[in-house]
Design a protein around this motif. Structure first.
Motif, PDB file in Angstrom:
ATOM      1  N   GLU A  83       0.829  -1.190   0.000  1.00 40.23           N
ATOM      2  CA  GLU A  83       0.000   0.000   0.000  1.00 40.23           C
ATOM      3  C   GLU A  83       0.872   1.252   0.000  1.00 40.23           C
ATOM      4  O   GLU A  83       1.903   1.310   0.665  1.00 40.23           O
ATOM      5  N   GLY A  84       0.444   2.277  -0.760  1.00 38.03           N
ATOM      6  CA  GLY A  84       1.070   3.587  -0.712  1.00 38.03           C
ATOM      7  C   GLY A  84       0.200   4.544   0.078  1.00 38.03           C
ATOM      8  O   GLY A  84      -0.842   4.162   0.617  1.00 38.03           O
ATOM      9  N   ASN A  85       0.585   5.789   0.135  1.00 36.19           N
ATOM     10  CA  ASN A  85      -0.192   6.757   0.904  1.00 36.19           C
ATOM     11  C   ASN A  85      -1.557   7.030   0.295  1.00 36.19           C
ATOM     12  O   ASN A  85      -2.498   7.417   1.003  1.00 36.19           O
ATOM     13  N   HIS A  86      -1.717   6.808  -1.027  1.00 32.09           N
ATOM     14  CA  HIS A  86      -3.006   7.077  -1.660  1.00 32.09           C
ATOM     15  C   HIS A  86      -3.997   5.930  -1.501  1.00 32.09           C
ATOM     16  O   HIS A  86      -5.204   6.158  -1.537  1.00 32.09           O
ATOM     17  N   ASP A  87      -3.510   4.703  -1.371  1.00 26.91           N
ATOM     18  CA  ASP A  87      -4.448   3.570  -1.355  1.00 26.91           C
ATOM     19  C   ASP A  87      -4.400   2.757  -0.072  1.00 26.91           C
ATOM     20  O   ASP A  87      -4.984   1.679   0.009  1.00 26.91           O
ATOM     21  N   GLN A  88      -3.725   3.253   0.963  1.00 29.27           N
ATOM     22  CA  GLN A  88      -3.647   2.501   2.218  1.00 29.27           C
ATOM     23  C   GLN A  88      -4.982   2.529   2.956  1.00 29.27           C
ATOM     24  O   GLN A  88      -5.825   3.402   2.729  1.00 29.27           O
ATOM     25  N   HIS A  89      -5.153   1.556   3.846  1.00 33.52           N
ATOM     26  CA  HIS A  89      -6.331   1.563   4.706  1.00 33.52           C
ATOM     27  C   HIS A  89      -6.217   2.739   5.669  1.00 33.52           C
ATOM     28  O   HIS A  89      -5.120   3.187   6.008  1.00 33.52           O
ATOM     29  N   ASP A  90      -7.372   3.266   6.114  1.00 34.65           N
ATOM     30  CA  ASP A  90      -7.305   4.423   7.008  1.00 34.65           C
ATOM     31  C   ASP A  90      -7.153   3.974   8.453  1.00 34.65           C
ATOM     32  O   ASP A  90      -7.122   2.778   8.766  1.00 34.65           O
ATOM     33  N   ALA A  91      -7.076   4.953   9.344  1.00 30.63           N
ATOM     34  CA  ALA A  91      -6.745   4.665  10.743  1.00 30.63           C
ATOM     35  C   ALA A  91      -7.875   3.963  11.489  1.00 30.63           C
ATOM     36  O   ALA A  91      -7.632   3.334  12.526  1.00 30.63           O
ATOM     37  N   VAL A  92      -9.089   4.066  10.985  1.00 28.13           N
ATOM     38  CA  VAL A  92     -10.229   3.501  11.720  1.00 28.13           C
ATOM     39  C   VAL A  92     -10.722   2.187  11.113  1.00 28.13           C
ATOM     40  O   VAL A  92     -11.697   1.619  11.594  1.00 28.13           O
ATOM     41  N   SER A  93     -10.076   1.718  10.075  1.00 24.66           N
ATOM     42  CA  SER A  93     -10.532   0.492   9.423  1.00 24.66           C
ATOM     43  C   SER A  93      -9.341  -0.345   8.983  1.00 24.66           C
ATOM     44  O   SER A  93      -8.291   0.188   8.628  1.00 24.66           O
ATOM     45  N   GLU A  94      -9.510  -1.660   9.019  1.00 20.96           N
ATOM     46  CA  GLU A  94      -8.447  -2.546   8.541  1.00 20.96           C
ATOM     47  C   GLU A  94      -8.630  -2.903   7.071  1.00 20.96           C
ATOM     48  O   GLU A  94      -7.844  -3.652   6.510  1.00 20.96           O
ATOM     49  N   TYR A  95      -9.652  -2.329   6.440  1.00 19.16           N
ATOM     50  CA  TYR A  95      -9.960  -2.692   5.059  1.00 19.16           C
ATOM     51  C   TYR A  95      -9.400  -1.666   4.078  1.00 19.16           C
ATOM     52  O   TYR A  95      -9.342  -0.474   4.341  1.00 19.16           O
ATOM     53  N   SER A  96      -8.977  -2.162   2.932  1.00 17.51           N
ATOM     54  CA  SER A  96      -8.594  -1.321   1.798  1.00 17.51           C
ATOM     55  C   SER A  96      -8.890  -2.119   0.538  1.00 17.51           C
ATOM     56  O   SER A  96      -9.057  -3.342   0.583  1.00 17.51           O
TER      57      SER A  96
END
Length: 449
Positions: A83-96
């Protein structure tokens, strides 16, 4: 061993409100696969971050991703990703979406984990859970990493320790890493991974597959960044970019060839100096003359893609900016060149605001300070108070743009001009109803903008 190293594909990227630009990123991705990955029969493909342009995808971007991944799957070419900064999962979810593609079997997303002690650990790929930190393919051990951002200089030494425990002496060890690197950026104020920190990986890693910086660079034929496949903005059009076709020979020798022969949108930058133009029609005709002499042209049936053209107006304008027919210039430029899109930037300065010594390339706030100060010095009524009034004008503008109430701007004026209230036109005006009304109207107009 032979593999393809890609980064920053940015599927779903849309620029200039032009739908066709979204398709450009798909064309580049698809073309590299069908013209290089499959014919070269590579052992695997690396995606070193920012496969997508953003976390919240539209359906078309996912379709573009899956079409390319299925072509590779049908050719029995594994795809390894981080994952890069544009497509990483966010801080509140483990999903991407990359984790979804990994769980569907279209790629393998490689990520470090935390062990029971809370330290960074690297686990082998598990086919059942479709998770893991590294995988062995065709004589290579390929490791993934997270997006570390500004903390990369802290994270990399920890990653190096984990790699030391997980690497294999018998295999060619590869690390995918999404980060800027010191010395490889045009702007020095952007946090980047220090070169000395990066080289801590040399004893444990044979090839660092970098992403994030949108132009190609190489460090010691060891840490390699291919750049983005497609220019994300016109500011990047001169950057060398592409994909690396990497062959590993005896004694772990590396030969990385930069691939650039695939579909890419052409860009062009032109300029016209408006100095001496007597009216808007003269500017219009001058831009048309520049386009006729210098612009790329495109017609239906031509090979390749229509260009994106940027035209910048420079110099001193002899009349008001509002008289320029920007839309007309842009529309006619697009019509005469056949361009996909024309960007028109007006960086000219109207003659009444032309200030000797002003640097037109300086940041806007610096130019504003210089211009306001010069205009005040030209007026004998304000000359003695110019430094104070420059500060007042700039701060008043800041408050207005921040949508502060008019009363707060009035208080600022009263405070800064109080010692000179009896003699200063500004000081006197703020004490009258007319003065208050004028300032309130100005603040409201700034808020509306």
């Amino acid at each position: 061993m032979k593999f393809l190293h890609l980064a920053d594909i940015h599927l779903g990227c849309r620029r200039y409100q032009v739908d066709e630009r979204t398709k450009d990123f798909f064309r580049a991705w698809h073309d590299v696969i069908v013209r290089h990955a499959i014919p070269e029969a590579v052992d695997f493909v690396l995606l070193a971050g920012d496969f997508f342009d953003r976390r919240n995808l539209d359906p078309q971007a996912m379709n573009h991703a899956m079409e390319g991944l299925r072509l590779l799957q049908d050719a029995n070419i594994p795809v390894l990703a981080i994952e890069g900064n544009h497509d990483q999962h966010d801080a509140v979810s483990e999903y991407s979406w990359l984790r979804s593609l990994s769980s569907w079997g279209l790629l393998q997303l490689l990520e470090p984990v935390r062990n029971e002690a809370g330290n960074m650990a690297l686990e082998p790929w598990d086919i059942e859970s479709r998770t893991g930190s590294y995988i062995d393919i065709a004589g290579a051990r390929i490791f993934g990493s997270d997006w570390y951002g500004a903390s990369s200089n802290v994270a990399i030494p920890l990653l190096a320790e984990a790699l030391r425990a997980a690497r294999s002496d018998e295999l060619f060890n590869i690390l995918m890493l999404h980060t800027d690197v010191e010395g490889q950026l045009e702007r020095s104020n952007i946090p980047a991974l220090g070169l000395s920190t990066l080289t801590q990986l040399k004893p444990v890693i044979d090839y660092v597959a970098l992403g994030h910086t949108h132009r190609r660079f190489e460090i010691d034929n060891w840490a390699m960044n291919p750049g983005s496949l497609e220019a994300v903005s016109i500011d990047e059009y001169r950057h060398e970019r592409g994909a690396f076709l990497v062959e590993v020979g005896p004694n772990r020798t590396v030969h990385a060839a930069l691939i650039q022969d695939y579909a890419q949108r052409p860009f062009q930058r032109l300029s016209f100096d408006v100095s001496g133009a007597v009216d808007a029609e003269a500017v219009f005709q001058g831009v048309e003359d520049v386009l006729t002499r210098e612009a790329r042209t495109y017609a239906v049936g031509d090979e390749g893609l229509a260009p994106v053209i940027e035209v910048t107006l420079t110099g001193q304008l002899g009349f008001k900016n509002s008289l320029l027919e920007i839309a007309k210039i842009r529309d006619e430029a697009k019509k005469s060149t056949g361009a996909l899109h024309v960007i028109l930037r007006n960086q000219s300065v109207p003659v009444e605001y032309a200030v000797p010594g002003a640097d037109l390339d300086a940041p806007r706030h610096v130019r504003e300070l210089h211009i306001v100060e010069e205009l005040l010095y030209r007026n004998h009524q304000y000359r003695s108070q110019a430094p104070k009034m420059v500060e007042l004008v700039v701060e008043a503008k800041r408050l207005a743009l921040a949508r502060e109430p008019a009363e707060k701007v009035l208080d600022l004026v009263r405070t800064m001009m109080a010692p000179d209230a009896a003699s200063s036109p500004i000081g006197a005006d703020t004490s009258t109803a007319a003065g208050r009304s004028a300032i309130e109207r100005h603040v409201r107009s700034q808020n509306q903008e």
